[in-house]
Design a protein around this motif. Structure first.
Motif, PDB file in Angstrom:
ATOM      1  N   THR A 203       0.871  -1.198   0.000  1.00 11.09           N
ATOM      2  CA  THR A 203       0.000   0.000   0.000  1.00 11.09           C
ATOM      3  C   THR A 203       0.898   1.235   0.000  1.00 11.09           C
ATOM      4  OG1 THR A 203      -0.075  -0.150   2.420  1.00 11.09           O
ATOM      5  CG2 THR A 203      -1.919  -1.100   1.201  1.00 11.09           C
ATOM      6  N   PRO A 204       1.291   1.738  -1.172  1.00 12.70           N
ATOM      7  CA  PRO A 204       2.312   2.791  -1.262  1.00 12.70           C
ATOM      8  C   PRO A 204       2.044   4.015  -0.383  1.00 12.70           C
ATOM      9  CG  PRO A 204       1.798   1.950  -3.428  1.00 12.70           C
ATOM     10  CD  PRO A 204       0.804   1.336  -2.496  1.00 12.70           C
ATOM     11  N   ILE A 205       0.871   4.631  -0.548  1.00  9.58           N
ATOM     12  CA  ILE A 205       0.617   5.892   0.167  1.00  9.58           C
ATOM     13  C   ILE A 205       0.449   5.643   1.663  1.00  9.58           C
ATOM     14  CG2 ILE A 205      -0.852   7.921   0.334  1.00  9.58           C
ATOM     15  CD1 ILE A 205       0.717   7.670  -2.277  1.00  9.58           C
ATOM     16  N   PHE A 206      -0.402   4.679   2.020  1.00 11.63           N
ATOM     17  CA  PHE A 206      -0.629   4.377   3.435  1.00 11.63           C
ATOM     18  C   PHE A 206       0.644   3.846   4.088  1.00 11.63           C
ATOM     19  CE2 PHE A 206      -1.830   1.485   6.885  1.00 11.63           C
ATOM     20  CZ  PHE A 206      -2.497   2.372   7.716  1.00 11.63           C
ATOM     21  N   GLY A 207       1.382   2.986   3.379  1.00  8.21           N
ATOM     22  CA  GLY A 207       2.630   2.435   3.922  1.00  8.21           C
ATOM     23  C   GLY A 207       3.651   3.533   4.185  1.00  8.21           C
ATOM     24  N   LEU A 208       3.728   4.499   3.240  1.00 10.14           N
ATOM     25  CA  LEU A 208       4.651   5.622   3.419  1.00 10.14           C
ATOM     26  C   LEU A 208       4.228   6.485   4.605  1.00 10.14           C
ATOM     27  CD1 LEU A 208       7.114   7.095   2.208  1.00 10.14           C
ATOM     28  CD2 LEU A 208       5.531   8.395   0.787  1.00 10.14           C
ATOM     29  N   PHE A 209       2.907   6.729   4.734  1.00 13.78           N
ATOM     30  CA  PHE A 209       2.369   7.509   5.853  1.00 13.78           C
ATOM     31  C   PHE A 209       2.680   6.826   7.186  1.00 13.78           C
ATOM     32  CE2 PHE A 209      -1.182   8.089   8.831  1.00 13.78           C
ATOM     33  CZ  PHE A 209      -1.094   9.460   9.053  1.00 13.78           C
ATOM     34  N   LEU A 210       2.476   5.514   7.229  1.00 12.90           N
ATOM     35  CA  LEU A 210       2.744   4.744   8.449  1.00 12.90           C
ATOM     36  C   LEU A 210       4.225   4.805   8.817  1.00 12.90           C
ATOM     37  CD1 LEU A 210       1.361   2.886  10.549  1.00 12.90           C
ATOM     38  CD2 LEU A 210       1.995   0.955   9.081  1.00 12.90           C
ATOM     39  N   PHE A 211       5.078   4.671   7.825  1.00 13.15           N
ATOM     40  CA  PHE A 211       6.527   4.700   8.041  1.00 13.15           C
ATOM     41  C   PHE A 211       6.961   6.053   8.613  1.00 13.15           C
ATOM     42  CE2 PHE A 211      10.889   5.471   6.602  1.00 13.15           C
ATOM     43  CZ  PHE A 211      11.526   4.320   7.037  1.00 13.15           C
ATOM     44  N   VAL A 212       6.410   7.128   8.044  1.00 15.86           N
ATOM     45  CA  VAL A 212       6.779   8.471   8.505  1.00 15.86           C
ATOM     46  C   VAL A 212       6.330   8.696   9.942  1.00 15.86           C
ATOM     47  CG1 VAL A 212       6.342  10.941   8.182  1.00 15.86           C
ATOM     48  CG2 VAL A 212       6.849   9.490   6.212  1.00 15.86           C
ATOM     49  N   ILE A 213       5.091   8.291  10.256  1.00 14.28           N
ATOM     50  CA  ILE A 213       4.570   8.480  11.617  1.00 14.28           C
ATOM     51  C   ILE A 213       5.429   7.733  12.631  1.00 14.28           C
ATOM     52  CG2 ILE A 213       2.648   7.960  13.162  1.00 14.28           C
ATOM     53  CD1 ILE A 213       2.155  10.325  11.339  1.00 14.28           C
ATOM     54  N   ILE A 214       5.754   6.473  12.326  1.00  8.99           N
ATOM     55  CA  ILE A 214       6.575   5.673  13.250  1.00  8.99           C
ATOM     56  C   ILE A 214       7.950   6.319  13.439  1.00  8.99           C
ATOM     57  CG2 ILE A 214       7.751   3.463  13.546  1.00  8.99           C
ATOM     58  CD1 ILE A 214       5.358   2.160  12.148  1.00  8.99           C
ATOM     59  N   THR A 215       8.535   6.794  12.348  1.00 13.01           N
ATOM     60  CA  THR A 215       9.879   7.387  12.415  1.00 13.01           C
ATOM     61  C   THR A 215       9.881   8.689  13.210  1.00 13.01           C
ATOM     62  OG1 THR A 215      10.342   6.439  10.243  1.00 13.01           O
ATOM     63  CG2 THR A 215      11.862   8.103  11.048  1.00 13.01           C
ATOM     64  N   VAL A 216       8.857   9.527  13.011  1.00 12.52           N
ATOM     65  CA  VAL A 216       8.775  10.785  13.757  1.00 12.52           C
ATOM     66  C   VAL A 216       8.608  10.514  15.253  1.00 12.52           C
ATOM     67  CG1 VAL A 216       7.371  12.852  14.154  1.00 12.52           C
ATOM     68  CG2 VAL A 216       7.916  12.138  11.818  1.00 12.52           C
ATOM     69  N   LEU A 217       7.768   9.520  15.586  1.00 12.51           N
ATOM     70  CA  LEU A 217       7.606   9.144  16.995  1.00 12.51           C
ATOM     71  C   LEU A 217       8.918   8.638  17.589  1.00 12.51           C
ATOM     72  CD1 LEU A 217       4.101   7.360  16.917  1.00 12.51           C
ATOM     73  CD2 LEU A 217       4.658   9.602  17.902  1.00 12.51           C
TER      74      LEU A 217
END
Length: 606
Positions: A203-217
């Motif tokens: 899931t390109p867009i959702f997967g990228l969004f999830l990755f960014v959120i986890i990394t920022v946290l």
């Protein structure tokens, strides 16, 4: 000439990086995106990389950060190929060019070119080892690892070469410095790029969004942990009373600096000063430990303020001892710096200092400049400590440079007896005691400079040591008076030459010293005392002593009183030559002092 050649080498290297980087970009770039989904994905990847580049993960050691934008670039490379990766890189670089205006334009191009070269080689290694763009395949593990390894090597090598050319460091040292703490960072980048590749495939867009959120946290979590670590570390490294570094942490800093000095090819000066507050136990016992702690805190604040201006390292070494590490500072510069602090402390009033021998706060300091022959930091500290104790032996409230000790002449008269008499001044007038010791030192050195006979050297040296011995008879309240003396008080002070003569004459062995003790305040123009002798009527050695005595009196510091600088005092000798001073010996002393004590300015030719 050397600098011009270095600039040329840097220019050639930058040109090579620019050309290769732009070439790597141009042969693969493709802007033919057709569907809205492709454009949405492109901008999403750009936004994600910008966010992750802003929210870096803070790591140890201090100043080390993990930027996960490389994880995004590698994930795009493994999933969509090099064209889309370079497009994201280009848009990011353009945005940062306008956003980060502090960075010079050519450094923006340099960073873009290095990233292009890194991605170019990583992609080719990935394909060469059988890696295929698209789904993550465990069978391509070697290709993934090798690609990341290539990414790491190219980055490290190019940046190391740049710093090697810029700072003229050893290339291996530059490489070693850049690799500290980076292997773990690149391993993390590799793992996260694989994780992101898997997310982008499903899931390109959702997967990228999830990755960014986890990394920022993760970034916020690591920052909180790092802040806590820094707080604990700071408390462990600081002295709780003064706020300065403590003994243990200073030793760590010194060891690191020592290793650095051993490794550099061009030796830069490094000086160390050890300071010890004079008569601190007396102050503590007289005023209480709370006021003693206040003195330590105040001294720490003065040191910290002065050292911060110079980027020097200052620490409380223990008790009332402090140390200052002064990079790129020669011993004479260090001496001037510490002397300014000493004078400021002398002029800083605290209730209770009246009970101290000097009537003010003071310290003794020892200074040492590093040289290549020093074996370890302990030797460095030991020499500074020795110099500090030598300064104390000279009467305290003094600064001494290690290796500048003087050896007095072999003398037949009983210097030990004269020293014992002189030490009586310690209890009554410590300034006169220290003044006498300095005049004695000048007499030893100036006598050698004038090429006096051995007999004259001995008489001048001993006469200088005891020339003010008559002040033992001057009332204490007159000696220590800071205001203007009355005529009656001034007459009492002038009597010290006569009283000194009487003290010296008690021992017939010291008869040759009488003219120096009695006549060192006679003037060349006949306006001196006690007899008004002039010119050749005054014995030669008394005329010499008059110059030395006056110079030290002009440059002797007393609390809350202004003193002349060495330059001003030398100018005063020249102005008064022929009136107060014998012109020949005044000019000779000026030449002597300039050669022996004033360091010539370096002539730096490039």
């Amino acid at each position: 000439m050397i600098i011009e050649k270095r600039k040329l080498n840097i220019l050639i290297f930058l040109s090579f990086v620019y050309v290769f980087g732009v070439f790597s970009f141009l042969i693969y770039i493709d802007f033919s995106y057709q569907s809205n989904l492709e454009w949405i994905l492109l901008y999403s990847l750009v936004g994600a990389s910008l966010i992750l580049n802003h929210y870096k993960i803070q790591l140890l050691p201090v100043g080390n950060f993990l930027s996960l934008d490389s994880s995004i670039y590698l994930a795009i490379l493994f999933t969509f190929g090099i064209s889309l990766t370079l497009t994201v890189l280009l848009i990011n670089s353009i945005i940062y060019f306008f956003y980060d205006r502090i960075l010079i334009w050519w450094k923006h191009i340099f960073n873009f070119s290095i990233y292009s070269i890194m991605l170019f080689f990583s992609f080719h290694v990935f394909q060469l080892l059988g890696g295929s763009v698209g789904f993550v395949d465990p069978q391509n593990t070697i290709a993934y690892i090798s690609s990341l390894f290539c990414y790491f090597i190219v980055n490290t090598l190019l940046v190391s070469i740049y710093f090697w050319l810029l700072e003229r460091k050893n290339l291996l040292e530059a490489l070693r410095g850049l690799m500290k703490g980076t292997i773990e960072s690149y391993a993390t980048t590799m793992l996260l790029s694989i994780v992101l590749s898997i997310l982008l495939q499903s899931t390109p867009i959702f997967g990228l969004f999830l990755f960014v959120i986890i990394t920022v946290l993760l970034s916020f979590t690591f920052r909180q942990q790092f802040t806590l670590y820094e707080s604990v570390k700071s408390k462990a490294n600081m002295d709780h009373l003064t706020g300065l570094y403590n003994h243990g942490y200073f030793k760590e800093i010194l060891n690191e600096k020592f290793d650095e000095m051993k490794q550099v090819t061009i030796n830069k000066p490094l000086s160390l000063a050890m300071l010890d507050i004079d008569d601190f136990k007396i102050f503590n016992d007289s005023n209480g430990h709370m006021k003693g702690d206040h003195v330590l805190t105040l001294f720490g604040e003065i040191l910290l303020e002065k050292c911060r201006e110079k980027n020097y390292v200052v620490a409380r070494y223990g008790g009332e001892e402090f140390v200052v590490l002064m990079p790129e500072t020669k011993e004479n510069q260090a001496n001037d710096f510490i002397e300014c602090i000493r004078k400021e402390l002398n002029n800083t009033y605290i209730d209770g200092v009246e009970r101290l021998p000097y009537g003010c706060l003071s310290f003794s300091a020892g200074i040492i400049e590093w040289n290549i022959e020093m074996y370890n930091p302990t030797e460095f500290l030991t020499h500074a400590d020795q110099a500090m104790y030598y300064a104390k032996e000279q009467g305290k409230n003094n600064t001494h440079i290690h290796g500048h000790e003087f050896e007095p002449l072999e003398i037949t008269a009983s210097i030990e007896e004269l020293e014992q008499q002189l030490k009586l001044l310690l209890a009554k007038d410590i300034y006169t005691y220290r003044h006498s010791k300095r005049v004695f030192k000048f007499a030893v050195e100036f006598g050698k400079y004038l090429l006096l006979s051995e007999q004259d050297k001995k008489i001048l040296t001993l006469g200088a040591l005891v020339h003010d011995i008559g002040k033992l008879e001057v009332p204490r309240d007159i000696i220590n008076k800071t205001g203007k003396l009355t005529a009656e008080e001034w007459n009492a002070v002038k009597q010290h030459v006569t009283w000194g003569k009487e003290i010296i004459e008690v021992d017939k062995k010291n008869a040759s010293l009488v003219p120096l003790v009695e006549l060192h305040h006679e003037r060349f123009d006949g306006k001196g005392y006690p007899y008004g002798k002039k010119a050749e009527e005054i014995p030669k050695l008394a005329r010499i002593l008059c110059v030395i005595d006056s110079f030290d009196a002009m440059t002797t510091e007393r609390p809350y009183q202004e003193t002349k600088s060495y330059k001003d005092a030398l100018d005063e000798l020249r102005v008064c030559a022929g009136t107060q001073f014998d012109p020949y010996y005044a000019e000779a002393f000026i030449d002597f002092f300039n050669k022996e004590y004033i360091e010539p300015e370096e002539d730096i030719t490039i």
